[in-house]
Design a protein around this motif. Structure first.
Motif, short mmCIF file in Angstrom:
data_model
loop_
_atom_site.label_atom_id
_atom_site.label_comp_id
_atom_site.label_asym_id
_atom_site.label_seq_id
_atom_site.Cartn_x
_atom_site.Cartn_y
_atom_site.Cartn_z
N PRO A 528 1.02 -1.21 0.01
CA PRO A 528 0.21 0.17 0.03
C PRO A 528 1.49 1.79 0.08
O PRO A 528 -0.12 2.41 -0.54
CB PRO A 528 -0.87 -0.11 1.72
N LEU A 529 1.98 1.05 1.19
CA LEU A 529 2.89 1.72 0.48
C LEU A 529 3.82 2.66 -0.68
O LEU A 529 4.83 3.07 -0.48
CB LEU A 529 3.71 2.11 2.32
N ASN A 530 3.97 1.89 -1.54
CA ASN A 530 4.64 1.87 -2.74
C ASN A 530 4.98 2.52 -2.93
O ASN A 530 6.10 3.10 -3.69
CB ASN A 530 4.45 -0.15 -3.58
N PRO A 531 4.11 3.08 -3.54
CA PRO A 531 3.78 4.51 -4.70
C PRO A 531 4.61 5.77 -4.11
O PRO A 531 5.64 6.62 -4.18
CB PRO A 531 2.50 5.22 -4.59
N ILE A 532 4.68 5.74 -2.20
CA ILE A 532 5.19 6.75 -1.55
C ILE A 532 6.71 6.10 -1.33
O ILE A 532 7.85 7.18 -1.54
CB ILE A 532 4.26 7.59 -0.84
N PHE A 533 6.86 5.18 -0.60
CA PHE A 533 8.03 4.85 0.34
C PHE A 533 8.93 4.01 -0.24
O PHE A 533 9.37 3.50 0.76
CB PHE A 533 7.46 4.24 1.51
N GLY A 534 7.57 2.79 -1.05
CA GLY A 534 8.32 1.49 -1.80
C GLY A 534 9.18 1.43 -2.90
O GLY A 534 9.32 2.43 -2.85
N PRO A 535 9.52 0.70 -3.34
CA PRO A 535 11.17 0.67 -4.30
C PRO A 535 10.36 0.47 -5.67
O PRO A 535 8.76 0.63 -6.03
CB PRO A 535 11.75 -0.47 -3.90
N SER A 536 11.43 1.53 -6.21
CA SER A 536 10.49 2.03 -7.94
C SER A 536 11.40 0.74 -8.39
O SER A 536 12.30 0.38 -8.91
CB SER A 536 11.09 3.23 -7.89
N PHE A 537 9.68 -0.14 -9.76
CA PHE A 537 10.80 -0.70 -10.28
C PHE A 537 10.93 -0.38 -11.28
O PHE A 537 12.30 -1.31 -11.67
CB PHE A 537 8.82 -1.46 -10.68
N GLU A 538 10.57 0.50 -12.50
CA GLU A 538 11.91 1.18 -13.21
C GLU A 538 13.06 1.00 -12.82
O GLU A 538 13.94 0.63 -13.40
CB GLU A 538 10.99 1.80 -13.26
N ALA A 539 13.35 1.89 -11.42
CA ALA A 539 14.62 1.98 -11.05
C ALA A 539 15.52 0.69 -10.93
O ALA A 539 16.87 0.05 -11.46
CB ALA A 539 15.03 2.46 -10.38
N ASP A 540 14.18 -0.17 -10.14
CA ASP A 540 15.34 -2.03 -9.57
C ASP A 540 15.76 -2.57 -11.08
O ASP A 540 16.83 -3.19 -11.78
CB ASP A 540 14.19 -2.51 -8.58
N PHE A 541 14.79 -2.15 -12.30
CA PHE A 541 14.82 -3.50 -13.26
C PHE A 541 16.18 -2.76 -14.60
O PHE A 541 16.89 -3.62 -14.77
CB PHE A 541 13.60 -2.91 -13.95
N VAL A 542 16.42 -1.37 -13.96
CA VAL A 542 17.16 -1.12 -15.25
C VAL A 542 18.34 -1.01 -14.51
O VAL A 542 19.28 -1.41 -15.20
CB VAL A 542 16.78 0.89 -15.11
N GLU A 543 18.39 -1.24 -13.04
CA GLU A 543 19.90 -1.62 -12.31
C GLU A 543 20.36 -2.82 -12.16
O GLU A 543 21.54 -3.16 -12.88
CB GLU A 543 18.91 -1.20 -10.94
N SER A 544 18.87 -3.50 -13.01
CA SER A 544 19.27 -5.51 -13.34
C SER A 544 19.88 -5.38 -14.66
O SER A 544 20.38 -6.33 -14.58
CB SER A 544 18.00 -6.37 -12.67
#
Length: 570
Positions: A528-544
């Motif tokens: 529930p808190l992902n949009p504000i406090f959670g990790p970013s899927f896009e940023a993490d995918f780029v890193e991987s």
């Protein structure tokens, strides 16, 4: 009343007919004896011939230091152009053996020559009896050779052991630096004690010298790999000049690492072709844009092509070769790969603009990046500078992840490439675009259990009828269906939602739910808190995806720049 005196404290004297009893103070006698022994020890210590000790000290302690610095520097040099641990360890082992033999031969010749010269000088000044006595005091060449070789090999052990059990490339480099630094300090302390020299200066000399050796080896090897021996082209002066700038930066950076233990990138760099072929990335982007416009599924095909290339011999374009007797692309794990013509089209345009400069491996990485961006995925920069490999054989693809692999096997295969369970989740999420053939669904839908019966129970009961309708038993195995059910053609995290709810199409995707760690990674993007406090899927995918693009890369003389991507230059 007469006092009693012990017999060992009585002395009798019969002069003048009397007996003289003398009491000796036993404590004073012992004190004087101890003072005498201490003085004798001090005299003996002053008599130690440190010039004689320096002979074996140099061959022993300094031999160990030479082994440590040489092997650590050699491993750092290899680490400047190769990320795999095997290359570093083999180079370090070969260096320890070759260095030990070289030290033994050099020490034997050097000491034996010194021995003969001193004997010749002594014969002119002393008698034969004295010559024999002096000979015994001279250093023994064989002992010096053995001490030097064995200590050299002993000194090589710390960096080899330090790198042996570290899979992650950057961590391995840092461990080698840390182990070498600690060992240099220890060797400096031992040398100062045995040589009776100031400890601080002894340690400082070894530390500074060792750091400089490792930094220079790292930087010059990086320069050699960076320029790639391209000294014949018209733009070579620019490449060399830019390479020298890189060397200066690498030297400064590595010295900063040694003092502050910072981390950084070692191999590739963004904008590698900025000076030598400035239009390289725009050419690739134009070709990929046209291909995706004519075939919306081409973006997924190019992304898959890059993944399959990196997972075999590293990101070296070995998947593109088709002229060898058993090329890698014919492996069972590579069935259905396509997009080869797009890469070759980009290569042809680059050869016309910048001949023999842009590698096919870099084209694959850039094409995958552009394919993601053209499907509304994240836009990111790709480090370039890869070279094309010299090997392509289908037997090397045995370790490719399979759709039928368990989660434990999938994690092990990714870990073997230096990728984590989080990378496994994120790179599997690339299935959000593209399709698969019913050929890969047969086992999951109809032969899941031993004996060839049953369906994967992980499939959501509401989803199972739709899957069987699209891939009926004994139907067309070449029929295709979207991997991300209801996800459309855009690059997003929708497929992770499907996997969590039992709507995964591929069996390997469904297995991400079977492990607490991979499942927690997926869950983190939907809290529930992902949009504000959670990790970013896009940023993490780029890193991987960037991390995967640096698996097993070849740079400099370790690879080539092919003229045609489908065949080796020679």
């Amino acid at each position: 009343m007469a006092a009693f005196v012990p017999s060992d404290m009585v002395s009798t004297n019969h002069n003048n007919g009397g007996v003289l009893v003398v009491a000796i103070n036993n404590k004073d006698e012992k004190g004087q004896q101890m003072m005498s022994e201490e003085k004798e020890e001090e005299e003996e210590e002053k008599k130690i011939d440190y010039s004689q000790r320096a002979q074996w000290l140099r061959a022993g302690v300094m031999g160990a230091t030479d082994g440590l610095v040489s092997v650590a520097s050699l491993m750092m040099g290899v680490g400047a152009v190769r990320t795999d641990a095997k290359a570093m360890l083999l180079a370090g082992f070969a260096g320890s053996v070759a260095g030990g033999c070289s030290m033994a031969i050099g020490e034997f010749v050097s000491v034996y020559t010194q021995y003969e010269v001193e004997v010749a000088q002594i014969k002119n000044k002393t008698i034969s009896q004295d010559v024999q006595m002096v000979k015994k005091a001279l250093p023994n060449p064989l002992q010096a050779a053995l001490a030097s070789a064995s200590c050299y090999c002993l000194g090589a052990v710390p960096p080899l052991v330090g790198a042996a059990f570290i899979r992650d490339y950057r961590t391995r480099i840092m461990v080698v630096l840390a182990v070498a630094t600690l060992s240099l300090f220890v060797f400096g302390w031992i040398g100062s004690v045995l040589g009776n020299t100031p400890m601080l200066r002894s340690c400082a000399r070894l530390l500074l010298g060792g750091w400089m050796a490792m930094a220079i080896t790292f930087a010059l090897t990086k320069l050699f790999a960076f320029t790639g021996l391209q000294f014949v082209s018209a733009g070579s002066c620019k490449v060399i000049g830019r390479g020298m700038g890189v060397v200066v930066w690498e030297l400064l950076w590595l010295l900063m690492v040694l003092t502050s233990c910072c981390e950084g990138q070692f191999i590739l760099q963004v904008g590698f072709y900025r000076n030598t072929c400035p239009e390289a990335e725009s050419i690739v982007h134009g070709v990929v844009r046209d291909a995706v416009a004519s075939d919306p599924n081409m973006g997924a095909a190019l992304l898959r092509l890059h993944f399959h290339d990196c997972f075999v011999e590293g990101c070296d374009a070995s998947i593109l070769i088709d002229v060898s007797s058993q090329p890698e692309k014919l492996a069972f794990a590579h069935q259905g790969l396509r997009g080869f013509e797009v890469i070759q089209r980009a290569k042809a345009q680059l050869e016309a603009s910048c001949p023999a400069l842009v590698s096919c491996a870099d084209i694959l990485a850039l094409a995958a990046r552009d394919a993601i961006a053209l499907t509304n995925g994240p836009i990111y920069q790709v480090p370039t500078g890869r070279r094309d490999g010299f090997v392509s054989n289908f037997s090397l693809a045995d370790e490719m992840p399979q759709v039928t692999d368990s989660i434990q096997i999938l994690k092990a295969k990714f870990l073997n490439k230096g990728l984590t369970h989080k990378d496994l989740v994120l790179l599997s999420a690339a299935h959000t675009i593209g399709t698969t053939a019913c050929f890969f669904m047969t086992k999951r839908l109809y032969n899941f259990f031993p004996g060839g019966v049953g369906t994967d129970p992980a499939i959501n009961p509401n989803f199972l009828p739709r899957l069987k309708a699209r891939c009926p038993q004994n139907g067309d195995v070449n029929a295709r269906l979207a991997i991300d059910e209801g996800g459309g053609t855009e690059f997003d995290k929708h497929i992770l939602k499907n996997i969590r709810e039992g709507f995964a199409v591929l069996e390997s995707d469904a297995r991400l739910n079977d492990d607490i760690f991979t499942k927690s990674v997926m869950d983190s993007y939907f809290s529930p808190l992902n949009p504000i406090f959670g990790p970013s899927f896009e940023a993490d995918f780029v890193e991987s995806i960037v991390k995967m693009g640096q698996v097993g890369v070849k740079t400099g003389f370790l690879g080539e720049v092919r003229r045609v991507c489908s065949r080796f230059n020679s």
